[in-house]
Design a protein around this motif. Structure first.
Motif, short mmCIF file in Angstrom:
data_model
loop_
_atom_site.label_atom_id
_atom_site.label_comp_id
_atom_site.label_asym_id
_atom_site.label_seq_id
_atom_site.Cartn_x
_atom_site.Cartn_y
_atom_site.Cartn_z
N VAL A 1 0.95 -1.00 0.02
CA VAL A 1 -0.05 0.05 0.06
C VAL A 1 0.70 1.44 0.11
O VAL A 1 2.00 1.28 0.75
CB VAL A 1 -0.97 0.00 1.29
CG1 VAL A 1 -1.86 1.28 1.33
CG2 VAL A 1 -1.71 -1.21 1.36
N ILE A 2 0.51 2.33 -0.55
CA ILE A 2 1.34 3.71 -0.69
C ILE A 2 0.64 4.40 0.30
O ILE A 2 -0.64 4.81 0.00
CB ILE A 2 1.32 4.02 -2.07
CG1 ILE A 2 2.36 3.27 -2.90
CG2 ILE A 2 1.77 5.47 -2.14
CD1 ILE A 2 2.34 3.78 -4.56
N VAL A 3 1.28 4.97 1.23
CA VAL A 3 0.48 5.81 2.21
C VAL A 3 1.23 7.29 2.27
O VAL A 3 2.60 7.41 1.88
CB VAL A 3 0.50 5.29 3.64
CG1 VAL A 3 -0.23 4.07 3.62
CG2 VAL A 3 2.01 4.79 4.04
N LYS A 4 0.51 8.28 2.89
CA LYS A 4 1.24 9.52 3.13
C LYS A 4 2.31 9.32 4.37
O LYS A 4 1.84 8.76 5.21
CB LYS A 4 0.43 10.71 3.34
CG LYS A 4 -0.62 10.99 2.22
CD LYS A 4 -1.59 11.79 2.33
CE LYS A 4 -2.49 12.04 1.01
NZ LYS A 4 -3.72 13.08 1.67
N ALA A 5 2.93 10.23 4.55
CA ALA A 5 3.95 10.50 5.71
C ALA A 5 3.06 10.72 7.09
O ALA A 5 3.49 10.03 8.23
CB ALA A 5 5.16 11.69 5.75
N SER A 6 2.03 11.37 7.08
CA SER A 6 1.21 11.52 7.94
C SER A 6 0.42 10.42 8.78
O SER A 6 0.18 10.31 9.77
CB SER A 6 0.09 12.83 7.76
OG SER A 6 -0.74 12.44 6.76
N GLN A 7 0.46 9.51 7.84
CA GLN A 7 -0.26 8.12 8.28
C GLN A 7 0.72 6.96 8.84
O GLN A 7 -0.02 6.00 9.38
CB GLN A 7 -1.11 7.53 7.02
CG GLN A 7 -2.07 8.29 6.16
CD GLN A 7 -2.43 7.65 4.97
OE1 GLN A 7 -1.74 7.69 3.97
NE2 GLN A 7 -3.73 7.21 4.87
#
Length: 136
Positions: free
Chosen positions: A25-31
């Motif tokens: 999965v590709i996630v944002k840094a805030s996640q």
């Protein structure tokens, strides 16, 4: 020189440990975050002891860790997006630990040598005296 990239713009590809059950999965840094007590000083010491070793005053990765994690194939930009840091060269110290503490010369002159009393004799000298008495 390149401008520093804002960390909040990064996206990370998270790969599952059990690949047959989940997909990447590709996630944002805030996640991304880690549990509170997952990282500690003791765990860091253990990690350094297992994967690093000192060489002439410089801590380097062990050959087994370099081979296991294919670190030789990677470079700085693979792990960090900005320019590599520039360090000022300082020669490695050949000493280990602190130099021994010395009393000042004036204090050394005032110290009287210990008398050879039975309580102050070393173990070797006590054994020697005991053997001489047995011979007599």
């Amino acid at each position: 020189k390149k401008a520093i990239i804002d960390p909040s713009l990064f996206k990370y590809k998270v790969q599952p440990i059990k690949k047959h059950l989940y997909e990447a999965v590709i996630v944002k840094a805030s996640q991304l975050s880690r549990r509170k007590h997952l990282f500690s000083r003791d765990r860091l010491k253990l990690f350094l002891k297992q994967h690093c070793e000192p060489h002439d005053g410089v801590i380097k990765a062990k050959a087994t860790s370099v081979e296991k994690y294919n670190l030789a194939e990677q470079n700085f930009s693979y792990f960090f997006p900005d320019e590599p840091p520039t360090f000022i060269f300082s020669p490695a110290s050949r000493r280990r630990g602190r130099p021994p503490k010395r009393a000042s010369a004036s204090l050394e002159d005032n110290i009287k040598p210990k008398q050879n009393t039975p309580g102050n004799k070393s173990k070797v000298s006590r054994e020697r005296a005991r053997f001489q008495k047995q011979k007599e």
